[in-house]
Design a protein around this motif. Structure first.
Motif, PDB file in Angstrom:
ATOM      1  N   LEU A 196       3.456  16.010  29.317  1.00 52.70           N
ATOM      2  CA  LEU A 196       3.474  15.570  30.708  1.00 52.70           C
ATOM      3  C   LEU A 196       2.869  14.176  30.882  1.00 52.70           C
ATOM      4  CD1 LEU A 196       2.553  18.904  32.511  1.00 52.70           C
ATOM      5  CD2 LEU A 196       4.733  17.688  32.613  1.00 52.70           C
ATOM      6  N   ARG A 197       2.113  13.739  29.924  1.00 48.52           N
ATOM      7  CA  ARG A 197       1.551  12.389  29.987  1.00 48.52           C
ATOM      8  C   ARG A 197       2.653  11.339  29.799  1.00 48.52           C
ATOM      9  NH1 ARG A 197      -3.919  12.920  26.356  1.00 48.52           N
ATOM     10  NH2 ARG A 197      -4.467  10.932  27.341  1.00 48.52           N
ATOM     11  N   PHE A 198       3.819  11.776  29.325  1.00 40.74           N
ATOM     12  CA  PHE A 198       4.941  10.867  29.145  1.00 40.74           C
ATOM     13  C   PHE A 198       5.895  10.881  30.336  1.00 40.74           C
ATOM     14  CE2 PHE A 198       3.472  11.294  24.849  1.00 40.74           C
ATOM     15  CZ  PHE A 198       3.719  10.060  24.284  1.00 40.74           C
ATOM     16  N   TYR A 199       5.556  11.696  31.352  1.00 43.81           N
ATOM     17  CA  TYR A 199       6.438  11.741  32.524  1.00 43.81           C
ATOM     18  C   TYR A 199       6.419  10.409  33.275  1.00 43.81           C
ATOM     19  CZ  TYR A 199       7.918  12.630  37.306  1.00 43.81           C
ATOM     20  OH  TYR A 199       8.525  12.536  38.532  1.00 43.81           O
ATOM     21  N   ALA A 200       5.238   9.857  33.520  1.00 46.22           N
ATOM     22  CA  ALA A 200       5.130   8.610  34.293  1.00 46.22           C
ATOM     23  C   ALA A 200       5.924   7.472  33.657  1.00 46.22           C
ATOM     24  CB  ALA A 200       3.669   8.222  34.481  1.00 46.22           C
ATOM     25  N   PRO A 201       5.790   7.245  32.329  1.00 45.51           N
ATOM     26  CA  PRO A 201       6.609   6.195  31.714  1.00 45.51           C
ATOM     27  C   PRO A 201       8.046   6.636  31.443  1.00 45.51           C
ATOM     28  CG  PRO A 201       5.148   7.145  30.075  1.00 45.51           C
ATOM     29  CD  PRO A 201       4.741   7.734  31.392  1.00 45.51           C
ATOM     30  N   ASP A 202       8.386   7.875  31.806  1.00 44.38           N
ATOM     31  CA  ASP A 202       9.757   8.383  31.690  1.00 44.38           C
ATOM     32  C   ASP A 202      10.236   8.386  30.232  1.00 44.38           C
ATOM     33  OD1 ASP A 202      12.022   9.540  32.743  1.00 44.38           O
ATOM     34  OD2 ASP A 202      13.024   7.628  33.118  1.00 44.38           O
TER      35      ASP A 202
END
Length: 254
Positions: free
Chosen positions: A219-225
């Motif tokens: 989920l930490r990679f959601y913001a940078p997509d």
């Protein structure tokens, strides 16, 4: 643009839905084998069930549900007052005239009803269902061939991966966690697009192997997509900065 560009209408079908009846009040009239199957179906959907049937007409399974308090029970034949405050009615009795009368009463009160073995007196049909955790697959013949529906359902189930139910559970958990990370309604399109990428990127085996720690890292990679491979998630552990997306072999962009 010609008509061939659009799907052809095929009348005569049913609208197949996953009907949410959690905490809805379901009345089952009858206590035999067919009623037992109906009762299990609606209990699996977390409905509140009342069974109306003379005790001498109960089969062993229905009697067990009553004994264990899984359903409410009224020891007598159906009466019109049984329809008060009811959301759905299922009948399974060997009395065609009484069944038709119940059907008419349900229509007057606009209560959805299923009269066993009488397709014209049904607002909906029960299909043959395969269940694996959150996965439910229903095969319906629209009341024309229940036995054939069972055969088709078994054929479909035999060709499904053994772990598909568990994988779906993991995706459901990840979606719940994502909504906490990105709760705003305007995030909806991005959430949906990112979850599609995750579903496409990971195999069923990958999803089954994921634990909540892996999901939290993902989920930490959601913001940078971005969508890293599972091996990268496992390798990251606590050192997120070491895997910030600059390593092409770790992050998928599909």
């Amino acid at each position: 643009m010609g008509d061939e560009k659009f799907p052809r209408v095929q009348g005569g079908g049913s609208l197949i839905l996953a009907w949410q009846i959690r905490n809805k009040r379901v009345l089952v009239v009858g206590g035999g084998e067919v009623a037992a199957g109906r009762i299990l179906n609606v209990l699996n959907a977390d409905a509140k069930v009342t069974v109306v049937s003379p005790r001498q007409g109960l089969n062993h399974e229905v009697a067990y549900r009553i004994e264990k308090g899984q359903v409410d029970y009224v020891d007598r034949k159906f009466e019109p007052s049984d329809l008060d405050n009811v959301d759905m009615v299922l009948t399974a009795i060997d009395d065609p005239e009484a069944s038709s009368q119940i059907w008419k009463l349900c229509k007057e009160r606009k209560i959805a009803a299923n009269i066993a073995d009488v397709p014209p007196e049904c607002d909906f049909y029960f299909g043959s269902v395969h269940r694996d955790g959150p996965l439910q697959i229903m095969v319906s013949t629209n009341g024309k061939g229940p036995r054939l529906a069972n055969i088709v359902r078994r054929s479909i189930a035999e060709n499904l991966p053994d772990n598909v139910g568990e994988a779906i559970s993991k995706i459901g958990k990840l979606r719940q966690m994502l909504r906490k990370v990105a709760p705003n309604p305007e995030e909806g399109p991005k959430r949906m697009a990112w979850m599609i990428r995750v579903s496409d990127a990971y195999s069923l085996e990958d999803l089954c192997e994921m634990d909540e720690r892996d999901m939290a890292t993902l989920l930490r990679f959601y913001a940078p997509d971005k969508v890293p491979r599972l091996g990268c998630l496992k390798a990251m552990e606590e050192d997120y900065d070491a895997f910030d997306g600059s390593f092409g072999f770790c992050v998928g962009w599909g």
